[in-house]
Design an enzyme around this catalytic site. Structure first.
Site, short mmCIF file in Angstrom:
data_model
loop_
_atom_site.label_atom_id
_atom_site.label_comp_id
_atom_site.label_asym_id
_atom_site.label_seq_id
_atom_site.Cartn_x
_atom_site.Cartn_y
_atom_site.Cartn_z
N SER A 188 0.85 -1.18 0.00
CA SER A 188 0.00 0.00 0.00
C SER A 188 0.89 1.24 0.00
O SER A 188 2.02 1.19 0.52
CB SER A 188 -0.87 -0.02 1.26
N TYR A 247 -1.23 -0.49 10.31
CA TYR A 247 -1.29 -1.05 8.94
C TYR A 247 -0.07 -0.60 8.14
O TYR A 247 0.58 -1.41 7.47
CB TYR A 247 -2.60 -0.57 8.29
P1 NAP Z 1 -10.41 -7.75 1.64
O1 NAP Z 1 -11.49 -7.61 0.67
O2 NAP Z 1 -10.63 -7.33 3.05
O3 NAP Z 1 -9.88 -9.27 1.60
C1 NAP Z 1 -8.87 -9.68 2.47
C2 NAP Z 1 -8.59 -11.14 2.27
O4 NAP Z 1 -7.58 -11.52 3.25
C3 NAP Z 1 -9.80 -12.01 2.49
O5 NAP Z 1 -9.85 -13.04 1.53
C4 NAP Z 1 -9.54 -12.60 3.86
O6 NAP Z 1 -10.10 -13.91 3.95
C5 NAP Z 1 -8.03 -12.70 3.90
N1 NAP Z 1 -7.54 -12.78 5.28
C6 NAP Z 1 -7.59 -11.82 6.24
N2 NAP Z 1 -7.14 -12.31 7.41
C7 NAP Z 1 -6.78 -13.59 7.17
C8 NAP Z 1 -6.26 -14.63 7.99
N3 NAP Z 1 -6.01 -14.44 9.30
N4 NAP Z 1 -6.02 -15.84 7.44
C9 NAP Z 1 -6.28 -16.05 6.12
N5 NAP Z 1 -6.76 -15.11 5.30
C10 NAP Z 1 -7.03 -13.90 5.82
O7 NAP Z 1 -9.10 -6.93 1.18
P2 NAP Z 1 -8.62 -6.43 -0.27
O8 NAP Z 1 -9.00 -5.02 -0.37
O9 NAP Z 1 -8.99 -7.40 -1.30
O10 NAP Z 1 -7.03 -6.43 -0.03
C11 NAP Z 1 -6.17 -7.37 -0.60
C12 NAP Z 1 -4.73 -6.87 -0.39
O11 NAP Z 1 -4.54 -5.61 -1.07
C13 NAP Z 1 -4.39 -6.61 1.07
O12 NAP Z 1 -3.05 -7.03 1.33
C14 NAP Z 1 -4.50 -5.10 1.21
O13 NAP Z 1 -3.69 -4.61 2.25
C15 NAP Z 1 -4.02 -4.66 -0.17
N6 NAP Z 1 -4.51 -3.32 -0.55
C16 NAP Z 1 -5.84 -3.11 -0.78
C17 NAP Z 1 -6.27 -1.83 -1.14
C18 NAP Z 1 -7.73 -1.54 -1.41
O14 NAP Z 1 -8.08 -0.36 -1.65
N7 NAP Z 1 -8.62 -2.51 -1.40
C19 NAP Z 1 -5.35 -0.78 -1.29
C20 NAP Z 1 -4.00 -1.04 -1.06
C21 NAP Z 1 -3.57 -2.32 -0.71
P3 NAP Z 1 -10.89 -14.49 5.24
O15 NAP Z 1 -11.48 -13.35 6.00
O16 NAP Z 1 -11.86 -15.41 4.60
O17 NAP Z 1 -9.82 -15.23 6.00
#
Ligand code: NAP
Length: 244
Positions: free
Chosen positions: A144, A157
């Site tokens: 990020s 974070y």
């Molecule tokens: P999200 O929709 O909240 O999905 C997060 C995923 O991580 C879910 O599949 C969740 O699965 C899994 N997860 C969380 N805790 C876990 C655990 N203890 N064990 C196994 N799996 C776990 O997030 P996203 O927005 O798609 O983000 C994906 C990545 O992109 C992250 O690393 C985030 O920091 C990064 N990112 C996102 C954004 C954005 O705007 N969305 C921006 C910058 C960076 P379960 O809950 O089913 O375990």
């Protein structure tokens, strides 16, 4: 018809929703077998259904990435079953509360550090030997902008992503000349997911890219033809270049 990732095996963490879910589908559509890791069984099963409908294949691994011993066991299982791993998408992440640094609770701190920083380290520790066996091992770690541009109230974070980035880059330096593995960081930028909705409540989602916009870049970065190493890729820059 041959597909760009035919015959490859790619592990995706955080595959139950959001960016990981869309990336898993894109990888499977491109021909890779996907090993899908997350805690939520329902999300994984729906992914499995969608991948099957595309004619692809997927193995579901419902697990909590905070169970570090299970990450070690996963490496052993993959070694027994496939003897190698071609791609790793280290995508699972948690945001925690957006709160002043001195209000971060020890419990939240540990959860964020465990999932965002320690799990990537443990995945590298467990899976590096399998990526080395591949003829073109590829790894992508989701980061990020706050890792490098600190922002008020995002301390835990931001620190977790900065720590993960530094660990990954040291690993990348070590393996650059002695293996065929190529490792890169990817900043998706604001993307319409559950995490983003928590971070920015009330935001107009229609202005945001969706996980399905980001997924093709991830599939490209995990392909054998992607030879960049130790770089930080921005989805926004990639999308702009695609549009030109
Ligand atoms: P999200 O929709 O909240 O999905 C997060 C995923 O991580 C879910 O599949 C969740 O699965 C899994 N997860 C969380 N805790 C876990 C655990 N203890 N064990 C196994 N799996 C776990 O997030 P996203 O927005 O798609 O983000 C994906 C990545 O992109 C992250 O690393 C985030 O920091 C990064 N990112 C996102 C954004 C954005 O705007 N969305 C921006 C910058 C960076 P379960 O809950 O089913 O375990």
């Amino acid at each position: 018809m041959t597909k760009p990732l035919d015959g490859r095996i790619t592990l995706v963490t955080g595959a139950s929703r959001g960016i990981g879910y869309a990336a898993a589908k894109a990888l499977a559509a491109a021909g890779s077998h996907v090993i899908a890791v997350a805690r939520t069984q329902g999300g994984l099963e729906s992914l499995d259904d969608e991948i099957k409908a595309l004619g692809g294949t997927c193995s579901l691994v419902p697990m909590d990435l905070r169970d570090f011993d299970q990450i070690d066991r996963l490496g052993g299982l993959l070694n027994d079953r496939y003897g190698r791993l071609d791609g790793l998408l280290c995508n699972a992440g948690v945001l925690g509360d957006i709160t002043p640094a001195n209000h971060v609770t020890p419990k939240d701190w540990m959860r964020i550090i465990d999932v965002n920083m320690t799990a990537p380290y443990r995945l590298i520790r467990s899976l590096d030997p399998l990526l080395r066996v591949s003829d073109a091992g590829r790894a992508v770690f989701m980061t990020s902008s706050v890792a490098r541009a600190p922002r008020a109230y995002w301390a835990a974070y931001a620190a977790s992503k900065a720590g993960m980035e530094t660990f990954v880059r040291c690993w990348a330096e070590e393996i650059a000349d002695i293996t065929k593995i190529r490792v890169n960081l990817l900043n998706p930028g604001g993307t319409d997911t559950q995490m983003r909705a928590k971070a920015m409540p009330g935001e107009d989602k229609s202005t945001l890219p969706t996980p399905y916009d980001v997924a093709p870049l991830i599939a490209e970065m995990l392909g054998p033809d992607y030879t960049a190493h130790d770089t930080l890729v921005s989805y926004r820059d990639w999308a702009k270049a695609q549009a030109e």
